[in-house]
Motif scaffolding. Structure first.
Motif, mmCIF file in Angstrom:
data_model
loop_
_atom_site.group_PDB
_atom_site.id
_atom_site.type_symbol
_atom_site.label_atom_id
_atom_site.label_comp_id
_atom_site.label_asym_id
_atom_site.label_seq_id
_atom_site.Cartn_x
_atom_site.Cartn_y
_atom_site.Cartn_z
ATOM 1 N N TYR B 34 -31.487 -7.731 15.312
ATOM 2 C CA TYR B 34 -30.780 -8.235 16.731
ATOM 3 C C TYR B 34 -32.002 -9.512 16.995
ATOM 4 O O TYR B 34 -33.038 -9.595 16.938
ATOM 5 C CB TYR B 34 -31.296 -7.086 17.614
ATOM 6 C CG TYR B 34 -30.683 -7.686 19.090
ATOM 7 C CD1 TYR B 34 -29.164 -7.880 19.217
ATOM 8 C CD2 TYR B 34 -31.617 -7.864 20.178
ATOM 9 C CE1 TYR B 34 -28.655 -7.843 20.665
ATOM 10 C CE2 TYR B 34 -31.029 -8.159 21.366
ATOM 11 C CZ TYR B 34 -29.781 -8.485 21.456
ATOM 12 O OH TYR B 34 -29.176 -8.756 22.445
ATOM 13 N N ARG B 35 -31.262 -10.419 17.453
ATOM 14 C CA ARG B 35 -32.009 -11.693 17.869
ATOM 15 C C ARG B 35 -31.779 -11.667 19.256
ATOM 16 O O ARG B 35 -30.921 -11.622 19.959
ATOM 17 C CB ARG B 35 -31.275 -13.037 17.235
ATOM 18 C CG ARG B 35 -30.720 -12.984 16.130
ATOM 19 C CD ARG B 35 -30.019 -14.367 15.650
ATOM 20 N NE ARG B 35 -28.776 -14.533 16.429
ATOM 21 C CZ ARG B 35 -28.575 -15.194 17.449
ATOM 22 N NH1 ARG B 35 -29.674 -15.545 18.294
ATOM 23 N NH2 ARG B 35 -27.253 -15.019 18.275
ATOM 24 N N VAL B 36 -33.190 -12.120 19.992
ATOM 25 C CA VAL B 36 -33.055 -12.516 21.174
ATOM 26 C C VAL B 36 -33.721 -13.923 21.250
ATOM 27 O O VAL B 36 -34.602 -14.265 20.873
ATOM 28 C CB VAL B 36 -34.191 -11.792 21.971
ATOM 29 C CG1 VAL B 36 -33.994 -11.693 23.562
ATOM 30 C CG2 VAL B 36 -34.076 -10.125 21.680
ATOM 31 N N ASP B 37 -32.813 -14.825 21.938
ATOM 32 C CA ASP B 37 -33.271 -16.380 22.196
ATOM 33 C C ASP B 37 -33.818 -16.081 23.539
ATOM 34 O O ASP B 37 -33.399 -15.923 24.722
ATOM 35 C CB ASP B 37 -31.933 -16.977 22.498
ATOM 36 C CG ASP B 37 -32.247 -18.466 22.727
ATOM 37 O OD1 ASP B 37 -33.319 -18.631 22.974
ATOM 38 O OD2 ASP B 37 -30.956 -19.197 22.594
ATOM 39 N N VAL B 65 -26.792 -8.954 10.978
ATOM 40 C CA VAL B 65 -27.198 -9.085 12.381
ATOM 41 C C VAL B 65 -26.173 -8.712 13.398
ATOM 42 O O VAL B 65 -25.075 -8.524 13.190
ATOM 43 C CB VAL B 65 -26.908 -10.662 12.862
ATOM 44 C CG1 VAL B 65 -27.072 -11.015 14.169
ATOM 45 C CG2 VAL B 65 -27.972 -11.686 11.703
ATOM 46 N N VAL B 66 -26.687 -7.701 14.380
ATOM 47 C CA VAL B 66 -25.979 -6.852 15.183
ATOM 48 C C VAL B 66 -26.089 -7.213 16.578
ATOM 49 O O VAL B 66 -26.738 -8.043 17.055
ATOM 50 C CB VAL B 66 -26.343 -5.524 15.277
ATOM 51 C CG1 VAL B 66 -26.127 -4.849 13.698
ATOM 52 C CG2 VAL B 66 -27.977 -5.260 15.441
ATOM 53 N N GLY B 67 -25.089 -7.072 17.330
ATOM 54 C CA GLY B 67 -24.897 -7.461 18.804
ATOM 55 C C GLY B 67 -25.624 -6.444 19.837
ATOM 56 O O GLY B 67 -25.421 -6.968 20.833
ATOM 57 N N SER B 68 -26.127 -5.586 19.510
ATOM 58 C CA SER B 68 -26.866 -4.742 20.257
ATOM 59 C C SER B 68 -28.237 -4.450 19.775
ATOM 60 O O SER B 68 -28.379 -3.900 18.754
ATOM 61 C CB SER B 68 -26.180 -3.543 20.786
ATOM 62 O OG SER B 68 -26.877 -2.622 21.418
#
Lengths: 577, 258, 178
Positions: B34-37, B65-68
């Motif tokens: 999971y990415r956090v910008d 890559v997941v959305g949560s």
């Protein structure tokens, strides 16, 4: 303060017309370049003058700059930068800046927004960063400063603080006041977190009646990094290129060029022709990857994921082109004041031309497949209408406005680099909808190829860098380029000691966000991600979507992911569960 | 200000990381990312994204890559941690189940990058979170991204190693082209950079200066002519001729004053 | 639809072999800046050019050490250091595999000895830089005695040099009056 510059034929006319109407209210006229003029006006006449230039002289609002000039002339200043394009002739178009001095003991100025809505964000921005108040502005909320920033503390005032000062957060919560939509029953959708294709974070709130969007509000500026103050204090002229490039990771090179041109315009520096060509080549290479990216996203949002993956595969070739030309895939880092850092030799040129031929063939096939997909028209035609009147009022830029039939493109309106020396067509579409904006981008890709081909094969001889010039203090000018998403404009004032006094970069999405609210109204909720993506915002999704149901008076938070799925699949509405 | 950093010494950190990696192995399934910008420029986002598209296809290794954050095993922080992103980033971090491997991605994520000391940012991801792995780059290329994830998951070894040099007695610097007059060398290098930029220019100048080591002007001229004859790139011919002109002029000046 | 299927089949497998085979980068790719300690004179040109402050200099005047440091975690790979370096002591390489568990592994550090001032006996200038400047003078064709003169001058710290200058000026101004 400014050097002697002779105005270009045709440009003077607009100044004369304003003088005829406002007479003594125009206090000073200064030409920065043959097509850039600044008129200092009496503070109280500011809104009228801007309105006159905007609506009756074919003006568009490109930027508004606040400046703390107390150490120069004892005042704050505001600059309204307008692009006058009345005659759509690059020789007659000018940059007209309306400047007013604001007294430091009463930091207020009459808001222009009630007369020219395009100023709505800019004036909030000036209020946040300088503490100069636009009296009569309809929106009292913060824009650029975070919720946890102390009240009445304005970072861009020269005497406010050191650029490194970090005040303790005043809150550990988000306190932003979203607008409230009156009406029966409310569903609030926060458009959800950072998904795979997302860029910047932001917070969206949609107000819906059943499945229809009634209104939208957003909190952006999660990315306020304080780069203006950083540039004024820590960096020298040649370092700011690299900071400018990091304003946006997708069209960074455009920002770098806009900055460079602002400096070069301010000090009157000629750049060698070969450097102009190389800059053009790199700019178009960047546009190529960006447009393919957006086409890919368009495929994704209409549920055509194979096309999306194929386009991303093709896009890698454009990344390879950039790597060959600059040594990096994304952050080109190729500018210095007065030229570029790297030449293009035959080897590189041949490899790039070969790659480009491949991209052209493949993109052509993909566009052919895409426009023959009935789903494209079904999903995008008549969706997300940007009304021509709204567009005229809010000065959106790039494919967003060209999709609503306006022939606005900085490359044609205020030619720079080699754009006036190579043939290319300005693309517009009349549909005002998502489809029109997508088709503008698709057609522009073909123009990119012809510009690249021409530039690569006809690069002039000679140096790529000028040296041995000096920076003169306290001169200002704008530098403007047509980035993939529209005009990027940088306003800049020089200072002593290799530093800038003020640098105000403005990215294209800044002008494209305010119209979004109008584009969303009346559309079904499942199209919201598609519409947002169609302005190709410097982020294609948002932190959260809050949906507010106007009828049930119920606020509900839906993960963005869920909304995006709904957008692609068009079934199982998340509102129903 | 709330942060989630704990005061740990190096051995504790190492132990925690080892445990995390072992747990991930025990789970025996694909690794979700999971990415956090945290207020970056999108450069990193787009390169992470490129890493999962067909050409690089990180999903080959089960990296998805997941959305949560609730599904995440690895949480990636990009961007210089702007003030408004700190609280949402903390929320995302807390939402991810333990054990989670925390990756600081890109120059901004690693340290705040070019923005490191600005008022608008807090610095790298480690200004708020305990970080397990750093992936430098501005932005890291898709290959660097794949390498980074592979290192995080113990599939590849880390290549970087801290370096520390200490000057001993009598260390000296090798002078470039000692046989060429320094003024002439500088002039040639400068002209090459002006014409071709620092990277090509340096190669071109060095190649030309090799010829000058011949000393005898006629020999130099002969070698340059041979080179120009064989060169297929008209631009390089132009550049070499302009540089050669500097040498010829300097010879003429020397002859004139003699 | 048929067209699309044809396209997909025609493309086949596009995926690169990396990491099972090395990834190729273009010539001139701006990867890890590689430091050549032998060539570095700690002049600091790179620290002034570096837009991100990834390269820094610090001085320990007590111990007589000047420390040059490059932090790869902050580097933006612009290559300005390479561009401004007078001795080719730093060059950007094709290396991109920079991931590291510990921040310390992303640091390249070099300690340089400082020379003491002949007059006040305090540390002030790096020995290596001084020797380089003198070597360049020799290369520029300066005669031996002149180089020795310059050396004597350069081995005095700016503060003492100023004092000496003031003394000289005093003499020059006051002598005729006597």
């Amino acid at each position: 303060m400014q050097h002697e510059v002779k105005p270009e034929q045709g440009g003077k006319k607009h100044v004369d017309a304003l003088r005829a109407k406002f007479g003594a209210a125009i206090l000073e006229e200064a030409w920065q370049t043959p097509d850039q003029v600044t008129l200092t006006v009496d503070l109280n006449s500011l809104p009228e003058v801007v309105e006159e230039a905007y609506y009756r002289q074919g003006g568009w609002l490109s930027s508004v700059v606040g400046n703390d000039e107390r150490s120069l002339n004892g005042h704050f200043a505001v600059y309204y930068v307008l692009s006058i394009e009345e005659e759509r002739d690059p020789r007659k178009n000018i940059w007209l800046t309306v400047k007013a001095l604001v007294p430091p003991d009463k930091p207020e100025f009459p808001s222009v927004t009630p007369r020219v809505p395009a100023a709505i964000w800019y004036e909030r921005d000036v209020r946040d960063l300088f503490g100069i108040h636009p009296v009569g502005h309809p929106d009292p909320r913060r824009l650029a400063l975070p919720d946890d920033w102390p009240e009445n503390f304005h970072p861009l005032r020269k005497d406010a603080m050191d650029y490194r000062y970090r005040p303790e957060p005043t809150t550990e919560e988000e306190t932003f006041d979203f607008i409230e939509v009156e009406g029966e029953g409310l569903v609030e959708i926060p458009l959800g977190p950072l998904h795979v294709t997302s860029d910047e974070p932001g917070h969206f709130r949609l107000f819906v009646d059943g499945e229809t969007v009634v209104d939208a509000d957003y909190r952006l500026f999660y990315c306020h990094r304080g780069l203006e103050k950083l540039a004024e204090n820590r960096l020298d002229y040649d370092q700011i290129h690299f900071l400018a490039e990091r304003i946006c990771g997708i069209c960074g090179y455009h920002h770098s060029i806009a900055y460079t041109m602002a400096v070069e315009n301010a000090i009157g520096l000629e750049v060698p022709p070969r450097a102009q060509y190389i800059r053009t080549i790199l700019l178009e290479t960047e546009r190529l990857h960006s447009h393919i990216l957006n086409l890919g996203l368009a495929c994704h949002f209409i549920g055509f994921d194979t096309g999306f993956m194929q386009l991303f595969r093709v896009r890698e070739k454009s990344m390879e082109m950039a790597e060959i030309l600059t040594g990096a895939r994304k952050t080109y880092g190729m500018n210095l004041i007065g030229g570029v850092r790297k030449d293009i030799l035959k080897d590189e040129r041949d490899r790039v031309l070969a790659l480009m031929a491949g991209v052209r063939k493949e993109v052509d096939e993909m566009i052919d497949i895409l426009v023959n997909t009935p789903n494209l028209f079904h999903r995008t035609q008549g969706v997300g209408i940007l009304d021509r009147k709204v567009a005229r009022d809010l000065s959106p830029v790039g494919p967003t406005i060209r999709g609503s039939g306006y022939r606005r493109d900085t490359r044609a309106d205020h030619p720079y680099c080699a754009y006036d020396r190579v043939p290319w067509k300005l693309i517009t579409q009349e549909g005002n909808d998502v489809l029109a904006r997508t088709l503008v981008r698709a057609s522009e890709i073909y123009e990119i190829f012809s510009i690249l081909e021409k530039c690569l094969s006809e690069m002039p001889d000679g140096p790529i860098l000028v040296e041995g010039f000096t920076y003169k203090p306290h001169r200002w000018a704008v530098g403007c380029v047509e980035a993939p998403r529209g005009e990027d404009i940088h306003w800049l004032m020089t200072d002593n000691n290799q530093k800038v006094y003020r640098w105000r970069p403005r990215a294209s999405s800044y002008n494209n966000w305010p119209p979004i609210r109008y584009m969303l109204r009346g559309n079904v909720i499942s199209n919201a991600p598609l519409i947002v993506a169609s302005i190709d915002p410097c982020y294609s999704c948002t932190e959260r979507v809050t949906v507010i149901d106007v009828r049930k008076k119920k606020a509900k938070t839906i993960p963005y992911q869920e909304l995006e799925r709904y957008c692609r699949e068009q079934k199982d509405s998340p509102l129903k569960s | 200000m709330i942060t989630l950093n704990q005061e740990l010494d190096a051995s504790q950190k190492e132990k925690i990381l080892e445990l995390k990696l072992r747990l991930l192995k025990l789970i025996r399934r694909s690794v979700y990312v999971y990415r956090v910008d945290c207020g970056g420029c999108n450069g990193c986002e787009i390169e992470i994204f490129a890493a999962i598209t067909p050409l690089f296809d990180a999903e080959r290794f089960g990296i998805k890559v997941v959305g949560s954050p609730r599904h995440a095993d690895v949480i990636v922080f990009t961007g210089p941690m702007t003030r408004p992103m700190r609280v949402p980033a903390i929320r995302a971090y807390q939402a991810a189940p333990d054990p989670k491997v925390v990756v600081a991605y890109g120059a901004c994520g690693c340290s705040g990058g070019i923005f490191h000391d600005s008022y608008g940012v807090w610095g790298g991801a480690d200004s708020v979170f305990p970080v397990d792995l750093y992936i430098p780059g501005c932005p890291p290329t898709p290959c660097a991204t794949i390498h980074g994830f592979a290192v995080a998951l113990g599939l590849l070894h880390q290549k970087m190693k801290g370096e520390h040099y200490v000057e001993g007695e009598g260390a000296g610097v090798r002078l470039k082209f000692p046989e060429v007059p320094i003024g002439l060398r500088k002039e040639i290098e400068r002209e090459a950079r002006r014409l071709c930029g620092y990277w090509h220019g340096r190669q071109i100048a060095n190649q030309y200066l090799e010829f000058l080591a011949e000393k005898d002007p006629q020999k130099v001229d002969k070698r340059v002519k041979e080179l120009l004859k064989a060169e297929k790139d008209a631009r390089l011919v132009e550049v070499f001729m302009k540089i050669h002109r500097i040498f010829l002029d300097s010879m003429e000046r020397a002859a004139g004053s003699a | 639809m048929i067209k699309l299927l044809k396209k997909v089949l025609q493309v086949g497998e596009a995926t690169l072999k990396y990491p099972f085979a090395p990834a190729e980068v273009a010539p001139g790719f701006r990867g890890k800046p590689v430091y050549n300690f032998e060539q570095c004179i700690s002049c600091g040109a790179c620290t002034l050019a570096c837009p991100a402050n990834a390269i820094t200099l610090s001085c320990d005047l007590e111990r007589g050490i000047r420390t040059w440091q490059l932090f790869y975690g902050r580097c933006i790979f612009c290559g300005r250091c390479e561009e401004v370096c007078p001795t080719e002591a730093i060059t950007l390489s094709p290396e991109f595999e920079l991931a590291a568990f510990k921040k310390e592994d992303l640091v390249c550090r070099a300690d340089f000895r400082l020379n003491k001032c002949r007059f006040c006996d305090r540390f002030f200038t790096p020995a290596k830089e001084l020797e380089y400047v003198l070597a360049v003078m020799v290369q520029a064709g300066l005669p031996e005695p002149e180089v020795a003169n310059r050396r004597a001058l350069l081995e005095v710290c700016p503060e003492c040099r100023r004092k000496v200058e003031v003394e000289k000026m005093k003499k020059a101004v006051f002598t005729p009056l006597e």
